[in-house]
Structure formats: C-alpha cells, structure tokens
Design an enzyme around this catalytic site. Structure first.
Site, PDB file in Angstrom:
ATOM      1  N   GLU A  97       0.579  -1.247   0.044  1.00  0.00           N
ATOM      2  CA  GLU A  97       0.327   0.159  -0.117  1.00  0.00           C
ATOM      3  C   GLU A  97       0.884   1.348   0.219  1.00  0.00           C
ATOM      4  O   GLU A  97       0.890   2.037  -0.582  1.00  0.00           O
ATOM      5  CB  GLU A  97      -0.687  -0.141   1.502  1.00  0.00           C
ATOM      6  CG  GLU A  97      -1.883  -1.316   1.202  1.00  0.00           C
ATOM      7  CD  GLU A  97      -2.955  -0.641   0.029  1.00  0.00           C
ATOM      8  OE1 GLU A  97      -2.721   0.568  -0.392  1.00  0.00           O
ATOM      9  OE2 GLU A  97      -3.212  -1.603  -0.994  1.00  0.00           O
ATOM     10  N   THR A 151       1.428   5.472  -7.549  1.00  0.00           N
ATOM     11  CA  THR A 151       2.324   4.719  -8.357  1.00  0.00           C
ATOM     12  C   THR A 151       1.249   3.361  -9.147  1.00  0.00           C
ATOM     13  O   THR A 151       0.884   3.031  -8.371  1.00  0.00           O
ATOM     14  CB  THR A 151       3.381   4.243  -7.372  1.00  0.00           C
ATOM     15  OG1 THR A 151       4.292   5.324  -6.886  1.00  0.00           O
ATOM     16  CG2 THR A 151       4.488   3.520  -8.521  1.00  0.00           C
ATOM     17  N   TYR A 192      -5.914   6.321   4.872  1.00  0.00           N
ATOM     18  CA  TYR A 192      -5.406   5.021   3.387  1.00  0.00           C
ATOM     19  C   TYR A 192      -5.006   4.301   4.189  1.00  0.00           C
ATOM     20  O   TYR A 192      -5.553   3.047   4.120  1.00  0.00           O
ATOM     21  CB  TYR A 192      -5.449   5.642   2.502  1.00  0.00           C
ATOM     22  CG  TYR A 192      -5.001   4.382   1.449  1.00  0.00           C
ATOM     23  CD1 TYR A 192      -6.828   4.546   0.774  1.00  0.00           C
ATOM     24  CD2 TYR A 192      -4.188   3.608   1.368  1.00  0.00           C
ATOM     25  CE1 TYR A 192      -6.436   3.294  -0.093  1.00  0.00           C
ATOM     26  CE2 TYR A 192      -4.296   2.935   0.410  1.00  0.00           C
ATOM     27  CZ  TYR A 192      -5.234   2.266  -0.285  1.00  0.00           C
ATOM     28  OH  TYR A 192      -5.238   1.256  -0.824  1.00  0.00           O
ATOM     29  N   ASP A 252      -8.814   6.393  -0.837  1.00  0.00           N
ATOM     30  CA  ASP A 252      -7.922   7.345  -2.035  1.00  0.00           C
ATOM     31  C   ASP A 252      -8.557   8.032  -3.055  1.00  0.00           C
ATOM     32  O   ASP A 252      -9.472   7.577  -3.697  1.00  0.00           O
ATOM     33  CB  ASP A 252      -6.687   6.074  -2.459  1.00  0.00           C
ATOM     34  CG  ASP A 252      -7.413   5.020  -3.120  1.00  0.00           C
ATOM     35  OD1 ASP A 252      -8.549   4.852  -3.467  1.00  0.00           O
ATOM     36  OD2 ASP A 252      -6.610   4.555  -4.250  1.00  0.00           O
TER      37      ASP A 252
END
Ligand code: SF4
Length: 353
Positions: free
Chosen positions: A43, A49, A126, A144
């Site tokens: 994560e 990314t 998150y 997110d």
C-alpha cells in the site's frame, strides 16, 4: 440516513460487487497471503504509483526484506536503494522508521488496532484502513483517489472531492456500504473496480457489475465526475549537472536529509538561473572547493515531479584541482556507483560517465 444512500439496496450492491470480484480479481503478489507486513509495504508503494510499476519493486523488496525484522535491521541506504526509481522517497524512509518501531514495541507484529497503527510514521487514514480491512478483515474504509472517484459517480456527488466535508460525506457512504462479513474483499473489489472499469477517463459502465446501483450512470453524467479543482501548473527550474571524472572515479553528491529526494545521491547540480553559464566554474569552486573546467554539453534531461519540472543540461567538466573538504561530495569508483541510491533523472546520466 442520507437521502442518497436510500437509493441503494445495500445487500444487493455488496452481492453484485463481491460476486464480480470473486471471478475477476487481479492476481497480485501481495494478495497471495494476507500478511499485514506485505499489505503495508504494497500500500505504501502503491501511493502515487501504478500497480504494474509496483509489482517488480514489491517482489524485489520482499525478497530482500521478507519480514519486519530484516527491514528494521537494514541501513537507510539499503532501503533507499531498493526503492530507487519508485519516487516519493520519504515513503520508504517513513516505512523503515515505522517498521523499526513495530519490531521494538510489538515484537515484529503489525498491530491490528486502529489507534496503534495510526501512530506509526507514514500510516495515514488510507493505509490504516487498507491494512485493517485487507489483512485483518475489519470493516474500515480505505479511501484514496480511486475510491473517491468511484463513489462520487455511484452517488452523483457534484461537489469538489478535494474538499474535506465532501470527502467526509463519501466516507460515510463507504461506511454504509462496506460488507461486515468480508470487508477485505469489499475494499479490494472497489480498488479493482476503480483500476479496471470505473477508470478516470471513459468508464466502462456497460461492463460494470454495480451499474444498476449507480446514480451517475443512470443520469449519464459519469464522465463529468468527479469534480476536482485543477492542480496548479508545475514550475520549471533549470540546472546544469556536472559529470566530473578523473580516471576511473567520478564525483557524486548526497542531497540534504530534508526536502525533495532527501538523502539520495546525484551528480552535482548548479542552479543555473542564479549562477549564470559564465560563472559555473567560479561558483563550483566557492561552493565545493573543486576547481573545474567546463567541457562539452552531453545532453538534456527533463524530469516532471507532481509540483515541479527539472530541466537539466548535463555537461562534462574536467577536474583541475580538488581541495575538497566538503562533506556533501565524494569521489567514487565508477564501477561502484550502482551501490548508491540515485533518483531517476540522475540514473539516466550514468550513461555519460
Ligand atoms: Fe463507474 Fe460506470 Fe460503474 Fe458507475 S456504472 S460505478 S460510473 S463504471
């Protein structure tokens, strides 16, 4: 209950989403088991990314540091080296610090407690939600940008999703909808839906397993959502980078331990707008105590960060005299340069040494 949530049959929504996920879930290396350490590493790598980029990094990282113990025992330089090219390097440093704390305080066991997790460096809401739900099967939202997009469409949220109260509203929808029986699959299903079907551009609504629950699709406004204020345009900063070789050695520099690309290595860079092309040699001597002669230009590299663009002209420079006593720079053998973590822009310059 919010009037928007009433339009959804929650049980049916969960059933449709989880049935689709069961058949279509992406095979990802961190999904092979629910090891909280691996979920955590994945994560952190996935922030900002893409999945395809992360997979080989994740595999390499876990081979080198298979458990919190190996990561905690590593040096910062080793960790940065394994992160080299992934960008946002403070993520790696924070993860390293936090894992050391997990080893010291919790015998290497990632806590399954929201409060303890939330105090670890780099673990924001998150990541906390992702670890608690995916690894420990707790019904915690993990919100997110992808989740905000999917839910803004599902509930036709036409307010700016970068605003705090709008995010809170979406979080309340996720809390209402999340499966109590299988929150791990629920959150991962939403992530997969956002990555493969409810994509930023041209969502494939006809293939979407939850299209009959989606207000955005029903009203044909899905492509206009989410509403988000435009990011500021990046500022361009120009540099001259210097490749200074003497026989089989070359000068490299460690960046400061605070700020952009902190603690990574690079070829020394001259802020050319301040210094001016005619004063590079003088400036360099004053700054580092190394007398150089500028030689030919080798090429140009542009690197785009989220908030900034580097426009770097790369020059060769001859070392005339090196009285260097500056701790930032170091003369290293060219064949050992790969031992040092470099940012992507400077990795590209290695072609010229
Ligand atoms: Fe996204 Fe379309 Fe599915 Fe709605 S129906 S969740 S907009 S893909």
């Amino acid at each position: 209950m919010d009037e928007f949530i009433k339009h959804i049959n929650i049980w049916q929504f969960q059933e449709d989403l989880l049935t689709w996920y069961d058949k279509n879930k992406r095979e990802l290396p961190w999904r092979e088991d629910s090891d909280p350490y691996k979920v955590w590493v994945s994560e952190i790598m996935l922030q900002q990314t893409k999945v395809d980029t992360v997979i080989p990094y994740f595999e390499r990282f876990i081979r080198k540091f298979p458990s919190p113990y190996e990561l905690a025992a590593a040096s910062q330089e080793e960790v940065l080296k394994m992160w080299e090219g992934l960008g946002y390097y403070s993520r790696a440093k924070n993860l390293h610090e936090a894992v050391k704390e997990v080893v010291e305080k919790y015998d290497g066991n990632v806590p399954d407690d929201a409060e303890k997790l939330g105090t670890l460096k780099g673990v924001g809401p998150y990541t906390k939600g992702a670890i608690l739900s995916i690894a420990f099967n707790k019904p915690e939202p993990a919100i997110d940008g992808n989740v905000l997009r999917v839910f803004s469409r599902l509930f036709k949220v036409e307010d700016d999703i970068s605003k705090g109260p709008v995010k809170k509203r979406i979080e309340s929808y996720v809390k209402e909808l999340i499966s109590e029986e299988d929150p791990s699959s629920f959150n991962q299903a939403i992530m997969d839906l956002g990555a493969t079907i409810c994509t930023p551009k041209s969502p494939q609504c006809l293939l979407c397993p939850v299209n009959k629950h989606c207000l955005g699709f029903e009203e044909g406004v899905q492509e206009q959502l989410p509403v988000k204020k435009k990011a500021k345009k990046q500022k361009t900063v120009s540099y001259v980078a210097l490749i200074m070789k003497e026989k089989d050695r070359v000068i490299i520099e460690k960046r400061p331990s605070e700020g952009l690309l902190a603690d990574l290595w690079q070829f020394p860079m001259v802020p050319i707008e301040e210094v001016g092309m005619n004063h590079i040699e003088h400036w360099f001597y004053g700054e580092y105590g190394v007398e150089i002669h500028l030689q030919e230009k080798l090429g140009n590299i542009r690197h785009v960060f989220s908030h900034l663009i580097w426009d770097i002209d790369v020059y060769e420079a001859k070392i005339i005299q090196n009285e260097n006593n500056d701790t930032r720079i170091r003369m290293v053998k060219t064949d050992s340069i790969d031992d040092f973590p470099f940012p992507v822009s400077h990795q590209k310059m290695k072609a010229w040494i």
